[in-house]
Scaffold this active site. Structure first.
Site, PDB file in Angstrom:
ATOM      1  N   HIS A  38     -25.152  18.341 -29.223  1.00  0.00           N
ATOM      2  CA  HIS A  38     -25.481  19.143 -30.396  1.00  0.00           C
ATOM      3  C   HIS A  38     -25.800  18.248 -31.579  1.00  0.00           C
ATOM      4  O   HIS A  38     -25.263  17.149 -31.695  1.00  0.00           O
ATOM      5  CB  HIS A  38     -24.295  20.047 -30.780  1.00  0.00           C
ATOM      6  CG  HIS A  38     -24.315  21.373 -30.112  1.00  0.00           C
ATOM      7  ND1 HIS A  38     -24.104  22.551 -30.786  1.00  0.00           N
ATOM      8  CD2 HIS A  38     -24.524  21.729 -28.824  1.00  0.00           C
ATOM      9  CE1 HIS A  38     -24.181  23.572 -29.939  1.00  0.00           C
ATOM     10  NE2 HIS A  38     -24.426  23.090 -28.747  1.00  0.00           N
ATOM     11  N   GLU A 106     -31.199  25.773 -28.740  1.00  0.00           N
ATOM     12  CA  GLU A 106     -30.911  26.777 -29.761  1.00  0.00           C
ATOM     13  C   GLU A 106     -31.514  26.308 -31.074  1.00  0.00           C
ATOM     14  O   GLU A 106     -31.556  25.109 -31.362  1.00  0.00           O
ATOM     15  CB  GLU A 106     -29.401  26.979 -29.960  1.00  0.00           C
ATOM     16  CG  GLU A 106     -28.598  27.162 -28.701  1.00  0.00           C
ATOM     17  CD  GLU A 106     -28.091  25.837 -28.134  1.00  0.00           C
ATOM     18  OE1 GLU A 106     -28.157  24.809 -28.836  1.00  0.00           O
ATOM     19  OE2 GLU A 106     -27.650  25.851 -26.986  1.00  0.00           O
TER      20      GLU A 106
END
Length: 342
Positions: A38, A106
């Site tokens: 991430h 995402e």
């Protein structure tokens, strides 16, 4: 027989803590590691987001467990050619124990360079082309590629492993599962969905499927529920919110809709081994080859002691049948250039 690994959360812990958790996981009897990739945490409460490839390098020196990214998005934030180089180096450092988990990503992590966040069908098309680029670079040949989404000019990887890392594809819906079946060496997900596993394996029943789930051990169940609700309410957001919300602030706002009762009803919390077994068994019954379990919250030592003594033995795992000892790392002279396939 299903193996059990540990899920390292880059959103919740810094690099030093993650490396120490990997050591504890191996000592407790876990057989592999998943690690998230991430740029942002989901919420400010989680509070971390180290660069995954630096952490993987440290993991290679800290324990002997296999490592997989869960998952890297090779399409927007990082060009697939750079992902190929990072994955090849990780496979060298881990002596062939690395798997490259890839997904379509995402907005939270991938829109940070200012581009438009593509629609779902475009993201899957980008992922397919990215995997093509990565596999070509894994051959060690010079690659020039001009596709719909990516260009590569005279690129060649010089530090290559003896065997390229397998590429596993993340999927939740039918179209992504079909893509995983078409381009993946394996399949990764977080849902105990037997139908998706079967769909992925339709063309090749031998290909592996891996999954993960989060739990929260604590001496008191109510404390575990509060911790899980405080740190990971985003696990319970509906629909496509996890794919389209752009910042941790937006996730915090959406997570106000998630109650402690919701968390208590869907996350294994507290000190009862049977509650943890009930959360894990659906993954085993769905046919997953490995299930990675992540502990929510700071009491990692308590979690590992609990799983080592009370949960893994009931699942057929434990410290007595862990992976082989760490390989000898004293001579890597030939490893760096040995993959030069001119």
């Amino acid at each position: 027989m299903t193996e059990f690994g540990y899920f390292l959360s880059c959103e919740e812990f810094g690099p030093d803590d993650l490396v120490e958790q990997a050591r504890m996981a191996e000592d407790a009897g876990f057989r592999s590691l998943w690690i998230s990739d991430h740029f942002h945490p989901w919420t400010g409460e989680q509070g971390h987001s180290p660069f995954v490839w630096s952490v993987i390098g440290a993991l290679s020196q800290a324990c002997s467990l296999p490592v997989e990214t869960a998952v890297t998005c090779p399409t927007v934030r990082i060009h697939p050619a750079l992902v190929a180089q990072a994955a090849a180096t990780s496979q060298v450092m881990l002596d062939g124990r690395f798997r490259l988990g890839l997904g379509s990503g995402e907005a939270l992590n991938e829109h940070i360079l200012g581009g438009t966040w593509p629609a779902a069908d475009v993201r899957l098309d980008m992922l397919e082309e990215a995997v093509e680029v990565i596999r070509r670079l894994f051959t060690g040949e010079e690659v020039t590629h001009r596709g719909r989404h990516y260009e590569v000019e005279n690129a060649r990887l010089y530090t290559l492993p003896d065997t390229p890392p397998p590429i596993d594809i993340s999927a939740f819906g039918p179209r992504a599962a079909d893509l995983a079946a078409r381009i993946g060496d394996g399949f990764v997900t977080t849902a105990p969905d037997a139908d998706t596993v079967e769909r992925f394996r339709a063309g090749d029943p031998a290909r592996p499927a891996y999954a993960a789930t989060k739990v929260c051990w604590a001496p008191a169940r109510e404390d575990a529920v509060r911790t899980a609700h405080r740190i990971w309410p985003t696990e319970h957001l509906p629909g496509e919110l996890n794919q389209i919300l752009p910042t941790p602030r937006h996730f915090e706002q959406a997570s106000e809709l998630v109650t402690e009762d919701t968390v208590a009803g869907s996350v294994a919390c507290g000190p009862d081994p049977e509650e943890h077994l009930r959360a894990i068994r659906p993954y085993v019954e769905a046919g997953f080859d490995r299930v990675h379990i992540g502990q929510i919250g700071p009491d990692q030592r308590g979690f590992f002691d609990f799983y080592r003594t009370e949960v893994l033995p009931l699942l057929g795992g434990g410290a007595d049948n862990t992976s082989s000892p760490a390989p000898d790392r004293t001579d890597r002279t030939d490893r760096t250039n040995g993959g030069d396939r001119s």
